[in-house]
Enzyme design. Structure first.
Site, PDB file in Angstrom:
ATOM      1  N   HIS A 164      52.096  36.105   7.613  1.00  0.00           N
ATOM      2  CA  HIS A 164      50.804  36.210   6.912  1.00  0.00           C
ATOM      3  C   HIS A 164      50.992  36.026   5.411  1.00  0.00           C
ATOM      4  O   HIS A 164      50.267  35.237   4.779  1.00  0.00           O
ATOM      5  CB  HIS A 164      50.179  37.573   7.212  1.00  0.00           C
ATOM      6  CG  HIS A 164      48.857  37.801   6.544  1.00  0.00           C
ATOM      7  ND1 HIS A 164      47.669  37.524   7.158  1.00  0.00           N
ATOM      8  CD2 HIS A 164      48.542  38.268   5.309  1.00  0.00           C
ATOM      9  CE1 HIS A 164      46.665  37.811   6.329  1.00  0.00           C
ATOM     10  NE2 HIS A 164      47.180  38.271   5.192  1.00  0.00           N
ATOM     11  N   GLU A 165      51.953  36.722   4.835  1.00  0.00           N
ATOM     12  CA  GLU A 165      52.164  36.628   3.384  1.00  0.00           C
ATOM     13  C   GLU A 165      52.674  35.237   2.989  1.00  0.00           C
ATOM     14  O   GLU A 165      52.306  34.716   1.923  1.00  0.00           O
ATOM     15  CB  GLU A 165      53.133  37.712   2.909  1.00  0.00           C
ATOM     16  CG  GLU A 165      52.729  39.140   3.256  1.00  0.00           C
ATOM     17  CD  GLU A 165      51.295  39.485   2.870  1.00  0.00           C
ATOM     18  OE1 GLU A 165      50.783  38.933   1.887  1.00  0.00           O
ATOM     19  OE2 GLU A 165      50.690  40.314   3.567  1.00  0.00           O
ATOM     20  N   GLU A 225      41.534  35.552   3.013  1.00  0.00           N
ATOM     21  CA  GLU A 225      42.129  36.299   4.126  1.00  0.00           C
ATOM     22  C   GLU A 225      41.816  35.713   5.499  1.00  0.00           C
ATOM     23  O   GLU A 225      42.676  35.709   6.381  1.00  0.00           O
ATOM     24  CB  GLU A 225      41.697  37.762   4.065  1.00  0.00           C
ATOM     25  CG  GLU A 225      42.187  38.495   2.822  1.00  0.00           C
ATOM     26  CD  GLU A 225      43.710  38.563   2.722  1.00  0.00           C
ATOM     27  OE1 GLU A 225      44.402  38.225   3.704  1.00  0.00           O
ATOM     28  OE2 GLU A 225      44.204  38.945   1.647  1.00  0.00           O
ATOM     29  N   ASP A 256      37.222  46.753  -4.352  1.00  0.00           N
ATOM     30  CA  ASP A 256      37.907  47.721  -3.484  1.00  0.00           C
ATOM     31  C   ASP A 256      36.949  48.340  -2.474  1.00  0.00           C
ATOM     32  O   ASP A 256      37.343  48.669  -1.349  1.00  0.00           O
ATOM     33  CB  ASP A 256      38.538  48.836  -4.324  1.00  0.00           C
ATOM     34  CG  ASP A 256      39.820  48.394  -5.013  1.00  0.00           C
ATOM     35  OD1 ASP A 256      40.545  47.561  -4.446  1.00  0.00           O
ATOM     36  OD2 ASP A 256      40.084  48.879  -6.131  1.00  0.00           O
ATOM     37  N   HIS A 280      49.780  32.862   2.698  1.00  0.00           N
ATOM     38  CA  HIS A 280      49.028  33.024   1.453  1.00  0.00           C
ATOM     39  C   HIS A 280      49.541  32.086   0.354  1.00  0.00           C
ATOM     40  O   HIS A 280      48.824  31.837  -0.625  1.00  0.00           O
ATOM     41  CB  HIS A 280      49.124  34.470   0.961  1.00  0.00           C
ATOM     42  CG  HIS A 280      48.013  35.347   1.428  1.00  0.00           C
ATOM     43  ND1 HIS A 280      46.679  35.038   1.239  1.00  0.00           N
ATOM     44  CD2 HIS A 280      48.020  36.554   2.062  1.00  0.00           C
ATOM     45  CE1 HIS A 280      45.921  36.002   1.725  1.00  0.00           C
ATOM     46  NE2 HIS A 280      46.703  36.931   2.245  1.00  0.00           N
ATOM     47  N   CYS A 307      47.901  44.510  -8.476  1.00  0.00           N
ATOM     48  CA  CYS A 307      46.785  44.064  -9.321  1.00  0.00           C
ATOM     49  C   CYS A 307      45.569  43.606  -8.533  1.00  0.00           C
ATOM     50  O   CYS A 307      44.464  43.552  -9.092  1.00  0.00           O
ATOM     51  CB  CYS A 307      47.246  42.943 -10.244  1.00  0.00           C
ATOM     52  SG  CYS A 307      48.314  43.517 -11.585  1.00  0.00           S
ATOM     53  N   GLN A 308      45.750  43.221  -7.286  1.00  0.00           N
ATOM     54  CA  GLN A 308      44.590  42.792  -6.511  1.00  0.00           C
ATOM     55  C   GLN A 308      43.746  44.002  -6.129  1.00  0.00           C
ATOM     56  O   GLN A 308      44.306  45.045  -5.751  1.00  0.00           O
ATOM     57  CB  GLN A 308      45.030  42.061  -5.234  1.00  0.00           C
ATOM     58  CG  GLN A 308      43.882  41.367  -4.523  1.00  0.00           C
ATOM     59  CD  GLN A 308      44.329  40.687  -3.232  1.00  0.00           C
ATOM     60  OE1 GLN A 308      45.153  41.224  -2.481  1.00  0.00           O
ATOM     61  NE2 GLN A 308      43.801  39.514  -2.953  1.00  0.00           N
ATOM     62  N   MET A 341      47.302  51.821   3.807  1.00  0.00           N
ATOM     63  CA  MET A 341      45.913  52.192   4.096  1.00  0.00           C
ATOM     64  C   MET A 341      45.494  51.849   5.515  1.00  0.00           C
ATOM     65  O   MET A 341      44.619  52.513   6.082  1.00  0.00           O
ATOM     66  CB  MET A 341      44.967  51.536   3.088  1.00  0.00           C
ATOM     67  CG  MET A 341      45.070  52.120   1.693  1.00  0.00           C
ATOM     68  SD  MET A 341      43.685  51.633   0.635  1.00  0.00           S
ATOM     69  CE  MET A 341      43.994  49.880   0.478  1.00  0.00           C
ATOM     70  N   LYS A 342      46.090  50.837   6.094  1.00  0.00           N
ATOM     71  CA  LYS A 342      45.785  50.485   7.480  1.00  0.00           C
ATOM     72  C   LYS A 342      46.016  51.665   8.410  1.00  0.00           C
ATOM     73  O   LYS A 342      45.315  51.833   9.411  1.00  0.00           O
ATOM     74  CB  LYS A 342      46.655  49.302   7.916  1.00  0.00           C
ATOM     75  CG  LYS A 342      46.463  48.893   9.365  1.00  0.00           C
ATOM     76  CD  LYS A 342      47.406  47.764   9.744  1.00  0.00           C
ATOM     77  CE  LYS A 342      47.218  47.377  11.211  1.00  0.00           C
ATOM     78  NZ  LYS A 342      48.144  46.288  11.617  1.00  0.00           N
ATOM     79  N   GLU A 352      50.944  39.156  -1.431  1.00  0.00           N
ATOM     80  CA  GLU A 352      51.455  37.801  -1.527  1.00  0.00           C
ATOM     81  C   GLU A 352      51.789  37.354  -2.946  1.00  0.00           C
ATOM     82  O   GLU A 352      51.561  36.188  -3.306  1.00  0.00           O
ATOM     83  CB  GLU A 352      50.441  36.834  -0.924  1.00  0.00           C
ATOM     84  CG  GLU A 352      49.076  36.769  -1.621  1.00  0.00           C
ATOM     85  CD  GLU A 352      48.047  37.783  -1.175  1.00  0.00           C
ATOM     86  OE1 GLU A 352      46.853  37.593  -1.467  1.00  0.00           O
ATOM     87  OE2 GLU A 352      48.423  38.781  -0.514  1.00  0.00           O
ATOM     88  N   TYR A 377      39.243  39.397   7.085  1.00  0.00           N
ATOM     89  CA  TYR A 377      40.419  38.921   7.794  1.00  0.00           C
ATOM     90  C   TYR A 377      40.061  38.391   9.182  1.00  0.00           C
ATOM     91  O   TYR A 377      40.339  37.237   9.517  1.00  0.00           O
ATOM     92  CB  TYR A 377      41.439  40.049   7.953  1.00  0.00           C
ATOM     93  CG  TYR A 377      42.056  40.582   6.693  1.00  0.00           C
ATOM     94  CD1 TYR A 377      43.384  40.311   6.380  1.00  0.00           C
ATOM     95  CD2 TYR A 377      41.352  41.387   5.816  1.00  0.00           C
ATOM     96  CE1 TYR A 377      43.983  40.821   5.235  1.00  0.00           C
ATOM     97  CE2 TYR A 377      41.926  41.898   4.672  1.00  0.00           C
ATOM     98  CZ  TYR A 377      43.237  41.614   4.382  1.00  0.00           C
ATOM     99  OH  TYR A 377      43.814  42.115   3.243  1.00  0.00           O
ATOM    100  N   GLY A 391      50.260  46.343   3.887  1.00  0.00           N
ATOM    101  CA  GLY A 391      51.366  45.824   4.676  1.00  0.00           C
ATOM    102  C   GLY A 391      52.211  44.877   3.858  1.00  0.00           C
ATOM    103  O   GLY A 391      53.437  44.883   3.912  1.00  0.00           O
ATOM    104  N   GLY A 392      51.536  44.047   3.076  1.00  0.00           N
ATOM    105  CA  GLY A 392      52.217  43.119   2.191  1.00  0.00           C
ATOM    106  C   GLY A 392      51.271  42.641   1.117  1.00  0.00           C
ATOM    107  O   GLY A 392      50.055  42.747   1.249  1.00  0.00           O
TER     108      GLY A 392
END
Length: 686
Positions: free
Chosen positions: A369-370, A392, A455, A373, A216-217, A639-640, A345, A463, A342-343
């Site tokens: 990291h997550e 971030e 987006d 958050h 959803c983010q 996407m990274k 949160e 970050y 990657g993740g």
């Protein structure tokens, strides 16, 4: 008789209030919202909603979004695309009424790839209103009524590309401040809902059952329920989800009873809409600790349990720095490879990519990291996505501090933290100098999103530039001993709220009001200037010096490479080596192939290493690696990895057409955000 007179007076007062609000709302209430770092309200009462956003009484300061006045939404501003005064990406108007709680029911229809939903909203009215505005995207509204069954008229405006549609709900009578409303909406999502990915059985590890998960983010919750899809609003929720008997249902909430194909959930801590999450699949789980399980398909469950076995240790280290973990449960869900990040949160249930299953726990930083958050992002939240760096940048900053705190030797801990920061600096340089361009407005910390989807602005900038700014401030005030207490105070002060950069700045300056050094910060450059940060901290380069020596050796013509050059390197030092080679001109193909074989890089199964190795091969135009590169981008959607590789492939003119064909063939299997951004990278859309 007395009761009738009172009711008559109240009714007359409501009418007067409605007239005043209708005719004077914008000129009166917004005419002096003009300061860059704050604004002033002429309200005569305090309006605070959901512990997340506050307008203040009298002539007092209120949070402000950026250096543009929001009160006069003239034609020029509307043309820029701001959807509402407080959030350019949301139609909703939470300054008038806010959602406090949602009771959700979902029926998961795998055949039609649809969620059939009913949502009962508890709404707190803050100002005189005649209607309620929500965000939607491609939803079919089947029924809309008050909780007592009174039907409500509504209208859905035309779709704004990438941002959805405004849902206006007409109330049967004007609602007054402090009034509470309950509205029920029955609806269905579209098979193309941007928040959901529906995987066929063939796309899963088990190859037997389909799989559905959400993302959803930043603003995709509006595609699975009508909502105030802005992080300024936080709500609690309860849910009941019905799915086929063999399926497990998970959500970003505490999981309750599962009976008769229906699973119940409760999220008692208020969340923004982007943290609503759901996954439905045939899953197994393993216990990681007293408050953690890992979930995945059975084919990945043992690897996942081993990879993330130290989760509780990370949680405890985070609590020492940030305070008690407030979400009760911390579970992990290892998703199929098409997951684009990657993740993610999601509270109580972090989503992670299977590319983290390196077999050596070398990508534990993503889990840390997550976890971070849980405080920065989930408890203290950016008020809108123009201030995304508050989510971030703070999280990356704390992630590296917590990871370093797990190392007993102070010198080694500092070297580790600084080395990770240098790796981040490499990514930041590539993003700004090669991907976006130094003059791109999205390389600022505080961005403007009028006319853009959040987006569009997503990159490593919030970050890494955000984390670097906080490290600069830490060094400026005298180091961790002085800055760590501030950070804890900041988290305590703003927990369960949504804030903007100016609130952070004001609190920082007040906390360090006796610090002469703080007066030297050039806020305009740090917050608004494009390009690289004005100051780079004095990082410890001990761990990069050995890498630089190997890079220099590689660049010497006819140099004799040997495995002992890198035998003592950690996986992250190999990553540093490869990223350093990416930063320079492509190596001659024969030299590159020798590097891969001698240093045993070309056979690595670590996704971070494999990704960079393939980039180097494509940049050196190694045709023997072309199919490997296509296989890599086709078999996972992070996407990274996917976006830089596709950009490299596109830059190789000889294979450009084949690259585009490969993307178009695989686009149906990608999540919306991945396909959307790749179309931009491949110049298929503007």
């Amino acid at each position: 008789m007395k009761k009738k007179k009172i009711e008559k007076c109240l009714s007359f007062g409501a009418v007067i209030g409605k007239v005043v609000t209708r005719h004077f709302r914008f000129p009166f209430r917004c005419s002096i919202f003009t300061r860059k770092q704050g604004a002033y309200s002429v309200f005569t009462r305090k309006l605070s909603f959901d512990n997340s956003f506050t307008f203040t009484a009298g002539i007092q300061k209120v949070p402000y979004i950026d250096n543009r006045s929001y009160c006069f939404l003239n034609k020029a501003e509307k043309a820029m695309g701001a959807l509402s005064p407080l959030d350019p990406s949301s139609f909703s108007r939470p300054e008038f009424a806010i959602i406090k709680h949602i009771d959700l029911t979902y029926n998961v229809d795998f055949e039609k790839k649809v969620l059939h939903g009913t949502a009962l909203y508890n709404i707190q009215v803050l100002d005189y209103i005649e209607d309620l505005i929500l965000d939607t995207r491609d939803l079919t509204i089947e029924q809309l009524e008050l909780d007592d069954g009174t039907p409500l008229r509504f209208n859905i405006d035309e779709t704004v590309p990438n941002l959805g549609s405004k849902l206006t709900i007409n109330l049967p009578q004007s609602a007054a401040p402090e009034q509470k409303l309950q509205i029920r909406i029955k609806y269905s999502s579209a098979p193309t809902a941007t928040a959901l990915q529906w995987l066929e059985a063939s796309q899963t590890a088990g190859k037997v059952h389909p799989y559905m998960f959400s993302q959803c983010q930043p603003i995709h919750a509006r595609s699975i329920l009508p909502c105030q899809d802005t992080p300024a609003v936080k709500f609690t929720y309860q849910a009941k989800v019905t799915a086929p008997a063999e399926f497990t249902v998970l959500m970003s909430a505490i999981r309750g009873e599962a009976a008769n194909n229906t699973t119940s959930f409760n999220q008692p801590v208020p969340i923004p809409s982007y943290l609503l999450a759901i996954a439905v699949a045939v899953l197994e789980n393993r216990k990681l600790g007293p408050r953690s399980h890992v979930w995945s398909e059975k084919e990945e469950i043992e690897k996942s349990a081993w990879e993330f076995a130290e989760t509780e240790k990370y949680l405890q280290a985070a609590e020492k720095m940030c305070g008690p973990y407030q979400w009760t449960q911390y579970d992990l869900l290892v998703l199929p490879p098409s997951f684009p990040y990657g993740g993610m949160e999601n509270p109580c249930l972090t989503f992670v990519t299977p590319t983290l299953l390196a077999g050596d726990r070398s990508q534990a930083d993503v889990i840390i990291h997550e976890i971070m958050h849980s405080w920065t992002g989930n408890l203290v939240t950016n008020r809108n996505f123009e201030h995304f760096w508050l989510n971030e940048g703070f999280t990356v900053y704390l992630e590296r501090k917590v990871a370093a705190s797990l190392i007993q030797d102070p010198l080694e801990a500092k070297q580790c933290r600084d080395f990770e920061s240098l790796l981040g600096l490499q990514e930041l340089k590539e993003t700004i100098n090669n991907e976006l361009g130094v003059n791109n407005s999205f390389t600022s910390l505080v961005v403007k999103l009028d006319g853009f989807s959040p987006d569009d602005a997503f990159s490593r900038v919030p970050y890494e530039k955000g984390s670097l700014f906080l490290r600069y401030l830490e060094d400026l005030v005298g180091g961790p001993n002085k800055f760590d207490p501030f950070m804890r105070s900041y988290l305590d002060k703003f927990q369960r709220q949504s804030i903007d950069t100016y609130q952070f700045k004001d609190y920082l300056l007040d906390y360090f009001k006796d610090s002469k050094e703080m007066s030297t910060v050039d806020w305009d450059i740090w917050l608004y200037k494009t390009g690289m940060p004005p100051v780079i901290p004095d990082y410890d380069t001990t761990r990069t010096k050995a890498v630089k020596q190997v890079v220099d050796k590689i660049n010497v013509p006819n140099s004799e490479l040997a495995y002992h050059d890198v035998a003592g390197f950690s996986p992250h030092q190999i990553i540093n080596l490869l990223q350093s080679l990416i930063e320079q001109d492509p190596l001659p193909l024969e030299k590159l192939q020798n590097v891969g074989v001698v240093y045993k890089i070309c056979t690595s199964k670590n996704s971070e290493i494999e990704f960079r190795w393939l980039r180097l091969c494509i940049r050196s135009k190694d045709k023997t690696k072309l199919e490997d590169a296509f296989a890599f981008v086709n078999n996972q959607g992070r996407m990274k990895y996917v976006r830089p590789l596709y950009r490299d492939l596109y830059a190789w003119e000889e294979v450009r057409e084949k690259t585009i064909e490969n993307f178009q063939k695989n686009e149906p299997f990608m999540m919306h955000v991945s396909a959307y951004m790749l179309k931009k990278d491949l110049h298929l859309v503007e």
